[in-house]
Design an enzyme around this catalytic site. Structure first.
Site, short mmCIF file in Angstrom:
data_model
loop_
_atom_site.label_atom_id
_atom_site.label_comp_id
_atom_site.label_asym_id
_atom_site.label_seq_id
_atom_site.Cartn_x
_atom_site.Cartn_y
_atom_site.Cartn_z
N ASP A 11 -40.12 19.83 74.80
CA ASP A 11 -41.22 20.78 75.05
C ASP A 11 -42.53 20.07 74.68
O ASP A 11 -42.68 19.57 73.57
CB ASP A 11 -41.03 22.04 74.18
CG ASP A 11 -42.02 23.15 74.56
OD1 ASP A 11 -41.57 24.26 74.88
OD2 ASP A 11 -43.25 22.90 74.53
N ASP A 109 -43.68 22.92 81.08
CA ASP A 109 -43.72 21.88 80.03
C ASP A 109 -42.42 21.78 79.25
O ASP A 109 -42.40 21.31 78.12
CB ASP A 109 -44.93 22.11 79.10
CG ASP A 109 -44.62 23.08 77.98
OD1 ASP A 109 -43.79 23.99 78.20
OD2 ASP A 109 -45.19 22.92 76.90
N GLU A 110 -41.31 22.24 79.86
CA GLU A 110 -40.04 22.10 79.12
C GLU A 110 -38.89 21.66 80.01
O GLU A 110 -38.76 22.11 81.16
CB GLU A 110 -39.71 23.37 78.36
CG GLU A 110 -39.76 24.63 79.18
CD GLU A 110 -39.36 25.83 78.36
OE1 GLU A 110 -38.15 25.99 78.08
OE2 GLU A 110 -40.25 26.60 77.99
P1 TTP Z 1 -45.71 26.69 75.57
O1 TTP Z 1 -44.79 25.51 75.55
O2 TTP Z 1 -45.17 28.01 75.15
O3 TTP Z 1 -46.97 26.41 74.63
P2 TTP Z 1 -47.79 25.08 74.38
O4 TTP Z 1 -47.17 23.91 75.07
O5 TTP Z 1 -49.21 25.32 74.72
O6 TTP Z 1 -47.69 24.91 72.80
P3 TTP Z 1 -46.43 24.46 71.93
O7 TTP Z 1 -45.29 24.21 72.88
O8 TTP Z 1 -46.86 23.23 71.22
O9 TTP Z 1 -46.18 25.61 71.01
O10 TTP Z 1 -46.32 26.87 77.02
C1 TTP Z 1 -46.62 25.77 77.87
C2 TTP Z 1 -47.90 26.04 78.65
O11 TTP Z 1 -47.75 27.23 79.42
C3 TTP Z 1 -49.12 26.25 77.77
O12 TTP Z 1 -49.76 25.02 77.44
C4 TTP Z 1 -49.97 27.14 78.62
C5 TTP Z 1 -48.99 27.95 79.46
N1 TTP Z 1 -48.84 29.31 78.91
C6 TTP Z 1 -49.64 30.32 79.45
O13 TTP Z 1 -50.42 30.08 80.37
N2 TTP Z 1 -49.52 31.59 78.93
C7 TTP Z 1 -48.67 31.90 77.89
O14 TTP Z 1 -48.61 33.06 77.43
C8 TTP Z 1 -47.84 30.84 77.35
C9 TTP Z 1 -46.89 31.13 76.21
C10 TTP Z 1 -47.98 29.57 77.89
MG MG Z 2 -45.13 23.49 74.91
#
Ligand code: TTP
Ligand code: MG
Length: 347
Positions: A11, A109-110
């Site tokens: 992730d 992103d995963e």
């Molecule tokens: P995440 O992997 O949940 O969050 P992140 O990568 O920003 O932070 P981390 O993993 O370090 O905790 O989500 C990936 C991307 O998806 C995030 O950068 C932006 C988008 N996203 C949204 O647009 N709205 C949301 O509610 C969430 C959770 C994520």
């Molecule tokens: Mg993330």
């Protein structure tokens, strides 16, 4: 001999914000929020994500941008540039995919990597995880967190445990202890509603959940009860599914307050269509089917689709989606969420 399964879940850390920070060195070390325009606190819309510096002020994904602004007026607010993040996600995939026996995209992103064949044991898998992290940092100048575990469920939970920039390993014999102290909503599919129902009967931790029998869970939650029973014990046999082509692309938005404001609903629909078509075009795809989804205040959810001639035209999408949505706005109920997606994609 028993076949040992080893899965990596990767992730990316604070994904959209990390990409912006990398591309704009003047942001280094500053709190950054990616999302709607805060308009000095009067802005509408939500936070997409924030970097770890901004999280110190309590700014979180999904939070109204006006609240984020109140919590951190000195944060630097940056608009969402979806094109850029989709392109970055594809670059990262190129790096990860070649290290996997099988590869699955879990979200923008995963990613899941089955490495059972190429790694003899967990020690080798951890070494691989560390070398993937180094390669990502060197080539893309962003970081990720990785979970290493015997199945997808545990690898995903593990990836979130040492963020940012961490590797978390959970071997088979540690799974039960690893899960036991966690809140029930750390399990996949446990949202606020399920959590609330479990909390009402004094089930807070995953260890508490193990005291409930499978038939009881099925009585309460239907089919999901059986999944919940297995998840509480770290059991997940779902395979890594290779998805080479995207099946559908779409967006959905939950309104800050349930609404019957037609203008607002249609404007929001237009925005999510525009974002979706931008992504579609940046991936050089065309669509054939348009689907809209509506969720009302009572959570009743419905959708309607229409198939047309293959195109990547935004205007067609806008007109067709509007035509599909309008009858749903005649309903008495206020609207909680709308969604839009295109499918039957071709390049
Ligand atoms: P995440 O992997 O949940 O969050 P992140 O990568 O920003 O932070 P981390 O993993 O370090 O905790 O989500 C990936 C991307 O998806 C995030 O950068 C932006 C988008 N996203 C949204 O647009 N709205 C949301 O509610 C969430 C959770 C994520
Ligand atoms: Mg993330």
């Amino acid at each position: 001999m028993e076949q040992k399964i080893i899965i990596l879940h990767i992730d990316l850390d604070a994904f959209y914000a990390s990409v912006e920070e990398r591309d704009r060195p003047e942001l280094k070390g500053k709190p950054v929020v990616v999302g709607a325009d805060p308009k000095d606190g009067r802005g509408r819309g939500v936070v997409s994500t924030s970097n770890y510096e901004a999280r110190k002020y309590g700014v979180r994904s999904g939070m109204p941008i006006s609240i984020a602004y109140r919590k951190c007026p000195k944060c630097i607010f940056i608009p969402v540039n979806m094109d850029k993040y989709v392109a970055e996600s594809l670059e990262c995939q190129q790096i990860f995919r070649k290290h996997a026996d099988a590869f699955e995209i879990g979200g923008i992103d995963e990613f899941y990597l089955d490495v059972s064949k190429r790694c003899k044991n967990f020690t080798e898998a951890v070494a691989l995880a560390n070398s993937i992290k180094s390669e990502l940092e060197e080539k893309r100048k962003i970081t990720c967190s990785i979970g290493v575990a015997p199945n997808k469920l545990i690898s995903k939970i593990a990836a979130g445990k040492h963020k940012p920039n961490g590797v978390t390993v959970v071997r088979q014999d540690y799974i039960l202890d690893f899960l036991a102290p966690m809140d029930v909503d750390e399990l996949l599919g446990v949202g606020p509603k399920t959590k609330f129902r479990l909390n009402e009967i004094n089930i807070y931790k995953i260890s508490d959940l193990r005291n409930i029998s499978k038939p009881q869970l099925i009585e309460w939650f239907g089919k999901f009860g059986s999944v919940l029973y297995d998840e509480a014990r770290g059991i997940d046999e779902s395979p890594i599914v290779e998805k080479w082509e995207t099946k559908s692309i779409g967006r959905q938005t939950t309104f800050e307050r349930d609404t019957k404001d037609r203008k607002k609903i249609l404007e929001t629909l237009a925005e999510i269509i525009s974002d979706t078509i931008t992504q579609l075009k940046s991936e050089k795809l065309k669509y054939k089917t348009i689907t809209i989804k509506v969720r009302y205040e009572d959570f009743y959810t419905t959708s309607k689709a229409k198939t047309i001639l293959t195109t990547d035209d935004e205007k067609t999408a806008q007109l067709t989606a509007r035509e599909l949505l309008i009858p749903f706005l005649e309903d008495e109920r206020r609207v909680r969420l709308i969604g839009f997606s295109v499918s039957k994609l071709s390049s």
